[in-house]
Design a protein around this motif. Structure first.
Motif, short mmCIF file in Angstrom:
data_model
loop_
_atom_site.label_atom_id
_atom_site.label_comp_id
_atom_site.label_asym_id
_atom_site.label_seq_id
_atom_site.Cartn_x
_atom_site.Cartn_y
_atom_site.Cartn_z
N LYS A 120 10.98 4.89 1.58
CA LYS A 120 10.42 5.00 2.92
C LYS A 120 9.50 3.80 3.14
CE LYS A 120 10.44 10.07 2.83
NZ LYS A 120 9.57 11.27 2.84
N ILE A 121 10.01 2.81 3.84
CA ILE A 121 9.29 1.53 3.94
C ILE A 121 8.85 1.25 5.37
CG2 ILE A 121 9.42 -0.94 3.38
CD1 ILE A 121 10.08 0.81 0.97
N ILE A 122 7.62 0.77 5.48
CA ILE A 122 7.12 0.26 6.77
C ILE A 122 6.67 -1.18 6.53
CG2 ILE A 122 5.34 0.46 8.55
CD1 ILE A 122 5.25 3.48 7.86
N VAL A 123 7.22 -2.09 7.30
CA VAL A 123 6.78 -3.48 7.20
C VAL A 123 5.80 -3.77 8.33
CG1 VAL A 123 7.47 -5.89 7.17
CG2 VAL A 123 8.96 -4.18 6.14
N ASN A 124 4.56 -4.07 7.94
CA ASN A 124 3.52 -4.38 8.91
C ASN A 124 3.53 -5.88 9.21
OD1 ASN A 124 1.23 -4.71 10.40
ND2 ASN A 124 -0.20 -4.08 8.78
N LEU A 125 3.91 -6.24 10.45
CA LEU A 125 4.04 -7.66 10.83
C LEU A 125 2.78 -8.18 11.53
CD1 LEU A 125 7.70 -7.46 12.21
CD2 LEU A 125 6.99 -8.39 10.00
N GLY A 126 1.73 -7.36 11.56
CA GLY A 126 0.52 -7.69 12.31
C GLY A 126 -0.09 -9.03 11.94
N LYS A 127 0.05 -9.44 10.69
CA LYS A 127 -0.56 -10.71 10.28
C LYS A 127 0.45 -11.82 10.07
CE LYS A 127 -4.99 -9.13 8.74
NZ LYS A 127 -5.85 -8.74 7.63
N CYS A 134 10.89 -8.13 -3.66
CA CYS A 134 9.94 -7.05 -3.34
C CYS A 134 10.69 -5.76 -3.03
CB CYS A 134 9.07 -7.50 -2.17
SG CYS A 134 8.18 -6.18 -1.33
N ILE A 135 11.74 -5.86 -2.23
CA ILE A 135 12.53 -4.69 -1.83
C ILE A 135 13.24 -4.07 -3.04
CG2 ILE A 135 14.60 -3.99 -0.52
CD1 ILE A 135 12.18 -4.27 1.27
N TYR A 136 13.85 -4.91 -3.88
CA TYR A 136 14.55 -4.38 -5.07
C TYR A 136 13.57 -3.71 -6.02
CZ TYR A 136 19.08 -6.28 -3.85
OH TYR A 136 20.27 -6.52 -3.22
N ASP A 137 12.40 -4.30 -6.11
CA ASP A 137 11.34 -3.74 -6.94
C ASP A 137 10.98 -2.33 -6.48
OD1 ASP A 137 9.94 -4.85 -9.16
OD2 ASP A 137 8.09 -4.48 -8.01
N LEU A 138 10.83 -2.17 -5.17
CA LEU A 138 10.48 -0.86 -4.62
C LEU A 138 11.60 0.15 -4.86
CD1 LEU A 138 8.82 -1.97 -1.25
CD2 LEU A 138 7.67 -0.93 -3.22
N LEU A 139 12.84 -0.29 -4.68
CA LEU A 139 13.99 0.59 -4.90
C LEU A 139 14.02 1.07 -6.34
CD1 LEU A 139 17.10 -0.79 -3.00
CD2 LEU A 139 15.97 1.42 -2.69
N GLU A 140 13.74 0.14 -7.26
CA GLU A 140 13.75 0.48 -8.68
C GLU A 140 12.73 1.57 -9.00
OE1 GLU A 140 13.34 -2.84 -11.75
OE2 GLU A 140 15.36 -3.04 -10.86
N LYS A 141 11.62 1.51 -8.26
CA LYS A 141 10.58 2.53 -8.44
C LYS A 141 10.86 3.77 -7.61
CE LYS A 141 6.87 -0.79 -9.31
NZ LYS A 141 6.25 -1.84 -8.50
N GLY A 142 12.04 3.81 -6.98
CA GLY A 142 12.42 4.99 -6.20
C GLY A 142 11.77 5.10 -4.84
N ARG A 143 11.18 4.02 -4.38
CA ARG A 143 10.53 4.05 -3.05
C ARG A 143 11.55 3.69 -1.99
NH1 ARG A 143 7.71 5.44 -6.44
NH2 ARG A 143 5.48 5.12 -6.78
N ASP A 164 1.45 1.94 16.04
CA ASP A 164 0.35 2.66 15.40
C ASP A 164 0.78 3.07 14.00
OD1 ASP A 164 -2.30 4.30 16.02
OD2 ASP A 164 -0.91 5.62 14.92
N GLU A 165 -0.06 2.78 13.02
CA GLU A 165 0.27 3.04 11.63
C GLU A 165 0.53 4.52 11.37
OE1 GLU A 165 -1.80 0.62 8.73
OE2 GLU A 165 -2.05 2.39 7.46
N GLU A 166 -0.33 5.38 11.94
CA GLU A 166 -0.18 6.83 11.74
C GLU A 166 1.17 7.31 12.27
OE1 GLU A 166 -2.15 8.59 9.85
OE2 GLU A 166 -3.14 6.65 9.59
N ARG A 205 0.87 -1.19 0.00
CA ARG A 205 0.00 0.00 0.00
C ARG A 205 0.89 1.22 0.00
NH1 ARG A 205 -2.69 0.48 5.24
NH2 ARG A 205 -1.17 -1.01 6.10
N GLU A 206 0.35 2.37 -0.40
CA GLU A 206 1.12 3.60 -0.28
C GLU A 206 0.29 4.67 0.40
OE1 GLU A 206 3.52 3.92 -4.03
OE2 GLU A 206 4.15 5.79 -3.08
N LYS A 207 0.91 5.38 1.32
CA LYS A 207 0.21 6.42 2.07
C LYS A 207 1.17 7.57 2.32
CE LYS A 207 -3.53 4.86 5.12
NZ LYS A 207 -3.83 4.40 6.49
N GLU A 208 0.83 8.78 1.83
CA GLU A 208 1.65 9.97 2.06
C GLU A 208 3.13 9.73 1.70
OE1 GLU A 208 0.93 11.35 6.08
OE2 GLU A 208 -1.13 10.57 5.97
N GLY A 209 3.35 9.08 0.57
CA GLY A 209 4.72 8.86 0.09
C GLY A 209 5.46 7.74 0.81
#
Ligand code: ADP
Ligand code: ADP
Lengths: 139, 112, 139, 112
Positions: free
Chosen positions: D43-50, D32-41, D103-105, D6-10
């Protein structure tokens, strides 16, 4: 989706809910529908109760062994005890009416037969008593 | 197996908890039932809500309670029957024997 | 409060959460405090991961066996694999720093050592590699 | 292991679910990580809740993601870390490496 795992425990009632914990773990993993899941879990416990109680006479020095095996079409369980077996052919010909409340016990085999697609017994001198339960699943 | 006894409007509620299977549980429950009979209690509700685990020998224990009460003009009804217990009762047709309730008030009211 | 149970499974990662399901069942039964429970569960999984991965080289034709034993003072787990073992004496003298993020792996033995009261290794030709984990409990 | 992006506020949120352990999970997450880097992303948050299940090899997978991001001036933070995962992070002192949020926020805000 294919798997097998085996569990071995002394012949005491207190281990039955550990068998149940493992069985439920497998069932959760292969995502069976709730009805099938309940029927398998109930039947496994009945088979293990018989193995420890009738087969091994609740002797904690003797083990019950349970082998779970599954693939995408079939869930099978083998339960081994070290007892002398019983005349299952005769018993299966004339299973007592489970709704007869004059009998407190004697419903385990009926329940397994109804809930599973196949129930079979086999006695051999080296493997002892073996009960095999099978159910067709759609995984 | 463990149990606690409550009384409400002349009805005895037995809150069972833990495992309900063969072995020592059978004696424990039988003693409990005879004890209640001795005190003249004959309207029994067995609350299975906290039974975490049961097998057909455990159901046999409930049958002992039921038949003992019925012989003395009493009754024994079930409350909070889990899906697993229900599956055992249905396949053995014991659901035709045991009155089952989902609500404590309803179960108590059935005795009045 | 005394008990023992053993589990045997092919050397594949997918069985690890079944080991966990059984382990948690035992832990629930003997009512350990949450911290002790977590430490045991985490350590058992580390030992089993090593057995299937390093010991049995993830060969599904070869089994890992786990034996759980407990009484009111002690919880012990033995994990057996069929591999060739390793130089554990040497390894234990110089366990790598687990906070060093230049290493992606190499934290299992450190974690077991920290979380359990005793961790020992034994290799024998007939039993293969055996890792024993022990923890003092107050049950 | 499964994941959703998902993406939220960059900020990119990776919702991990299932088991996180050795084997194929490592490759999947690295891709997955390399893919995000390629797209210039970055700022990553990994949600381990599930994440229902983890071992130290699974924590190693998170380390790969963290070091890969850091080398490119990015960051990788953790959200919804269970008691079990916390116990692994604390005993290995990796809690000093990973920023963890409940908290996600809060996690998203930490990037602004
Ligand atoms: N593994 C076994 N070894 C020996 N006898 C057995 C075994 N399983 C079942 N039996 C016999 O079959 C009978 C019926 O079993 P079951 O229908 O499960 O009812 P219950 O266990 O309540 O008696 C038992 O009472 C016992 O005599
Ligand atoms: N059962 C085993 N059989 C063979 N080698 C083992 C076994 N357990 C551990 N090892 C060796 O010890 C090393 C360290 O193990 P560990 O600390 O658990 O980290 P990791 O498994 O992530 O490498 C392994 O890389 C392996 O070489």
């Amino acid at each position: 989706m294919t798997g097998k795992i085996s569990l071995e425990f002394p012949s005491e009632y207190k281990y039955l809910n550990l068998v149940d914990a493992l069985c439920n773990g497998i069932i959760r993993d292969i995502e069976l529908d709730p009805k099938t899941a309940t029927e398998i879990a109930v039947s496994v416990i009945e088979a293990c109760t018989n193995a420890l109680e009738h087969g091994n006479k609740s002797n904690p020095a003797v083990n019950v062994r349970v082998l779970f095996m599954w693939d995408k079409n079939r869930f099978a369980v083998e339960v081994y005890d070290c007892g002398e077996g019983f005349d299952y052919r005769e018993y299966m010909k004339n299973i007592p009416d489970p709704s007869d409340i004059d009998h407190i016990r004697g419903r385990g085999i009926f329940i397994m037969k109804e809930m599973m697609d196949s129930l079979s017994f086999e006695f051999s001198d080296n493997e002892g008593m073996k009960v095999t339960l099978e159910k067709v699943i759609s995984g | 197996m463990k149990y606690k006894i409550r009384e409400k409007e002349g009805v005895v509620l037995i809150d069972l908890s833990g495992k309900l299977m063969g072995g020592s549980d059978a004696e424990l429950f039988k003693d409990c039932i005879y004890d209640l009979l001795e005190k003249g209690r004959k309207k029994i509700i067995v609350n299975l809500g906290k039974v975490t685990w049961i097998n057909s020998a455990g159901v046999g224990i409930l049958i002992t309670g039921y038949t003992t009460m019925r012989k003395k003009e009493g009754d024994l009804k079930l409350l909070n029957v889990s899906e697993k217990i229900k599956s055992i009762l249905y396949v053995t047709k014991l659901n035709l024997i045991f009155d089952c309730y989902e609500d404590e008030e309803d179960a108590i009211e059935s005795y009045s």
